[in-house]
Scaffold this motif. Structure first.
Motif, mmCIF file in Angstrom:
data_model
loop_
_atom_site.group_PDB
_atom_site.id
_atom_site.type_symbol
_atom_site.label_atom_id
_atom_site.label_comp_id
_atom_site.label_asym_id
_atom_site.label_seq_id
_atom_site.Cartn_x
_atom_site.Cartn_y
_atom_site.Cartn_z
ATOM 1 N N ARG A 27 -13.604 -2.650 -0.116
ATOM 2 C CA ARG A 27 -13.479 -1.194 -0.273
ATOM 3 C C ARG A 27 -13.005 -0.530 1.011
ATOM 4 O O ARG A 27 -12.237 0.429 0.971
ATOM 5 C CB ARG A 27 -14.807 -0.585 -0.701
ATOM 6 N N GLN A 28 -13.464 -1.029 2.143
ATOM 7 C CA GLN A 28 -13.028 -0.450 3.410
ATOM 8 C C GLN A 28 -11.530 -0.657 3.600
ATOM 9 O O GLN A 28 -10.842 0.209 4.150
ATOM 10 C CB GLN A 28 -13.817 -1.035 4.586
ATOM 11 N N VAL A 29 -11.024 -1.802 3.152
ATOM 12 C CA VAL A 29 -9.577 -2.037 3.210
ATOM 13 C C VAL A 29 -8.874 -1.008 2.329
ATOM 14 O O VAL A 29 -7.872 -0.416 2.731
ATOM 15 C CB VAL A 29 -9.224 -3.477 2.784
ATOM 16 N N GLY A 30 -9.413 -0.765 1.151
ATOM 17 C CA GLY A 30 -8.832 0.243 0.261
ATOM 18 C C GLY A 30 -8.832 1.624 0.889
ATOM 19 O O GLY A 30 -7.839 2.356 0.810
ATOM 20 N N TYR A 31 -9.943 1.985 1.525
ATOM 21 C CA TYR A 31 -10.017 3.288 2.196
ATOM 22 C C TYR A 31 -8.981 3.372 3.320
ATOM 23 O O TYR A 31 -8.344 4.413 3.513
ATOM 24 C CB TYR A 31 -11.407 3.532 2.781
ATOM 25 N N ALA A 32 -8.830 2.269 4.058
ATOM 26 C CA ALA A 32 -7.849 2.255 5.157
ATOM 27 C C ALA A 32 -6.424 2.419 4.616
ATOM 28 O O ALA A 32 -5.615 3.158 5.193
ATOM 29 C CB ALA A 32 -7.968 0.968 5.961
ATOM 30 N N MET A 33 -6.116 1.762 3.497
ATOM 31 C CA MET A 33 -4.786 1.885 2.911
ATOM 32 C C MET A 33 -4.558 3.320 2.444
ATOM 33 O O MET A 33 -3.481 3.884 2.626
ATOM 34 C CB MET A 33 -4.604 0.923 1.734
ATOM 35 N N HIS A 34 -5.597 3.923 1.878
ATOM 36 C CA HIS A 34 -5.483 5.300 1.394
ATOM 37 C C HIS A 34 -5.269 6.296 2.543
ATOM 38 O O HIS A 34 -4.590 7.317 2.377
ATOM 39 C CB HIS A 34 -6.739 5.684 0.605
ATOM 40 N N ALA A 35 -5.839 5.984 3.694
ATOM 41 C CA ALA A 35 -5.771 6.897 4.838
ATOM 42 C C ALA A 35 -4.476 6.781 5.637
ATOM 43 O O ALA A 35 -4.252 7.581 6.555
ATOM 44 C CB ALA A 35 -6.958 6.634 5.770
ATOM 45 N N LEU A 36 -3.615 5.827 5.301
ATOM 46 C CA LEU A 36 -2.361 5.684 6.037
ATOM 47 C C LEU A 36 -1.506 6.939 5.872
ATOM 48 O O LEU A 36 -1.446 7.520 4.789
ATOM 49 C CB LEU A 36 -1.582 4.468 5.532
ATOM 50 N N PRO A 37 -0.828 7.339 6.927
ATOM 51 C CA PRO A 37 0.017 8.530 6.814
ATOM 52 C C PRO A 37 1.264 8.273 5.970
ATOM 53 O O PRO A 37 1.748 7.141 5.888
ATOM 54 C CB PRO A 37 0.401 8.823 8.267
ATOM 55 N N ARG A 38 1.742 9.297 5.374
ATOM 56 C CA ARG A 38 2.984 9.211 4.594
ATOM 57 C C ARG A 38 4.098 8.702 5.516
ATOM 58 O O ARG A 38 4.177 9.099 6.672
ATOM 59 C CB ARG A 38 3.350 10.591 4.062
ATOM 60 N N GLY A 39 4.924 7.813 5.008
ATOM 61 C CA GLY A 39 6.025 7.285 5.798
ATOM 62 C C GLY A 39 5.633 6.138 6.719
ATOM 63 O O GLY A 39 6.436 5.695 7.537
ATOM 64 N N THR A 40 4.431 5.627 6.589
ATOM 65 C CA THR A 40 3.972 4.524 7.426
ATOM 66 C C THR A 40 4.843 3.281 7.227
ATOM 67 O O THR A 40 5.442 3.102 6.168
ATOM 68 C CB THR A 40 2.502 4.176 7.115
ATOM 69 N N THR A 41 4.892 2.438 8.249
ATOM 70 C CA THR A 41 5.628 1.177 8.131
ATOM 71 C C THR A 41 4.709 0.033 7.688
ATOM 72 O O THR A 41 5.179 -1.077 7.485
ATOM 73 C CB THR A 41 6.297 0.801 9.467
ATOM 74 N N VAL A 42 3.425 0.316 7.544
ATOM 75 C CA VAL A 42 2.484 -0.697 7.048
ATOM 76 C C VAL A 42 2.801 -0.923 5.569
ATOM 77 O O VAL A 42 2.842 0.029 4.785
ATOM 78 C CB VAL A 42 1.019 -0.230 7.216
ATOM 79 N N PRO A 43 3.015 -2.170 5.156
ATOM 80 C CA PRO A 43 3.372 -2.441 3.756
ATOM 81 C C PRO A 43 2.155 -2.386 2.826
ATOM 82 O O PRO A 43 1.772 -3.375 2.206
ATOM 83 C CB PRO A 43 3.994 -3.833 3.816
ATOM 84 N N TRP A 44 1.548 -1.231 2.720
ATOM 85 C CA TRP A 44 0.345 -1.004 1.919
ATOM 86 C C TRP A 44 0.509 -1.420 0.463
ATOM 87 O O TRP A 44 -0.439 -1.828 -0.189
ATOM 88 C CB TRP A 44 -0.044 0.484 1.975
ATOM 89 N N HIS A 45 1.727 -1.332 -0.029
ATOM 90 C CA HIS A 45 1.992 -1.632 -1.435
ATOM 91 C C HIS A 45 1.786 -3.101 -1.778
ATOM 92 O O HIS A 45 1.688 -3.458 -2.946
ATOM 93 C CB HIS A 45 3.410 -1.188 -1.819
ATOM 94 N N ARG A 46 1.674 -3.949 -0.780
ATOM 95 C CA ARG A 46 1.485 -5.386 -1.007
ATOM 96 C C ARG A 46 0.024 -5.774 -1.176
ATOM 97 O O ARG A 46 -0.298 -6.943 -1.322
ATOM 98 C CB ARG A 46 2.113 -6.174 0.136
ATOM 99 N N VAL A 47 -0.862 -4.789 -1.170
ATOM 100 C CA VAL A 47 -2.287 -5.044 -1.358
ATOM 101 C C VAL A 47 -2.687 -4.546 -2.747
ATOM 102 O O VAL A 47 -2.469 -3.379 -3.085
ATOM 103 C CB VAL A 47 -3.133 -4.355 -0.268
ATOM 104 N N VAL A 48 -3.241 -5.454 -3.549
ATOM 105 C CA VAL A 48 -3.620 -5.153 -4.933
ATOM 106 C C VAL A 48 -5.080 -5.535 -5.159
ATOM 107 O O VAL A 48 -5.708 -6.152 -4.295
ATOM 108 C CB VAL A 48 -2.696 -5.893 -5.928
ATOM 109 N N ASN A 49 -5.597 -5.212 -6.319
ATOM 110 C CA ASN A 49 -7.004 -5.528 -6.565
ATOM 111 C C ASN A 49 -7.201 -7.006 -6.921
ATOM 112 O O ASN A 49 -6.228 -7.755 -7.083
ATOM 113 C CB ASN A 49 -7.618 -4.572 -7.597
ATOM 114 N N ALA A 50 -8.448 -7.407 -7.044
ATOM 115 C CA ALA A 50 -8.797 -8.816 -7.256
ATOM 116 C C ALA A 50 -8.303 -9.361 -8.591
ATOM 117 O O ALA A 50 -8.218 -10.578 -8.766
ATOM 118 C CB ALA A 50 -10.308 -8.985 -7.153
ATOM 119 N N LEU A 51 -7.953 -8.485 -9.512
ATOM 120 C CA LEU A 51 -7.423 -8.911 -10.811
ATOM 121 C C LEU A 51 -5.907 -9.110 -10.766
ATOM 122 O O LEU A 51 -5.305 -9.492 -11.765
ATOM 123 C CB LEU A 51 -7.776 -7.887 -11.886
ATOM 124 N N GLY A 52 -5.308 -8.795 -9.619
ATOM 125 C CA GLY A 52 -3.858 -8.896 -9.509
ATOM 126 C C GLY A 52 -3.159 -7.682 -10.082
ATOM 127 O O GLY A 52 -2.012 -7.759 -10.520
#
Length: 94
Positions: A27-52
């Motif tokens: 969940r903390q990883v999820g919160y961190a991904m949510h808190a990333l600023p718009r336009g970030t270079t972190v590839p947040w979209h590559r993180v999905v839930n445990a069900l895929g």
């Protein structure tokens, strides 16, 4: 850790937490991904839930952008919106 996930691969929130030596903190990883600023270079979209799956967002339909980014990288979704972890999971290391 998320920056290490290569194009066309995904990792679960729990997997990222474990690789970051924070087991049980998906969940903390999820919160961190949510808190990333718009336009970030972190590839947040590559993180999905445990069900895929792409996790739902507070704003209906917002998850579509994540799916589109993954599809542009060659990640395919099954009929139920699930990603085949056997094919697309990143087997990264610390």
């Amino acid at each position: 850790m998320v920056r290490r996930i290569p194009r066309g691969k995904v990792a679960s929130y729990g997997q990222v937490a474990g690789l970051a030596r924070l087991p049980g903190r998906a969940r903390q990883v999820g919160y961190a991904m949510h808190a990333l600023p718009r336009g970030t270079t972190v590839p947040w979209h590559r993180v999905v839930n445990a069900l895929g799956k792409v996790s739902l967002r507070r704003v209906p339909g917002a998850e579509i952008s994540q799916r589109m980014l993954l599809e542009r990288e060659g990640v395919r979704f099954g009929p139920s919106g699930t990603i085949d972890f056997r094919r697309y999971r990143w087997h990264g290391t610390r």
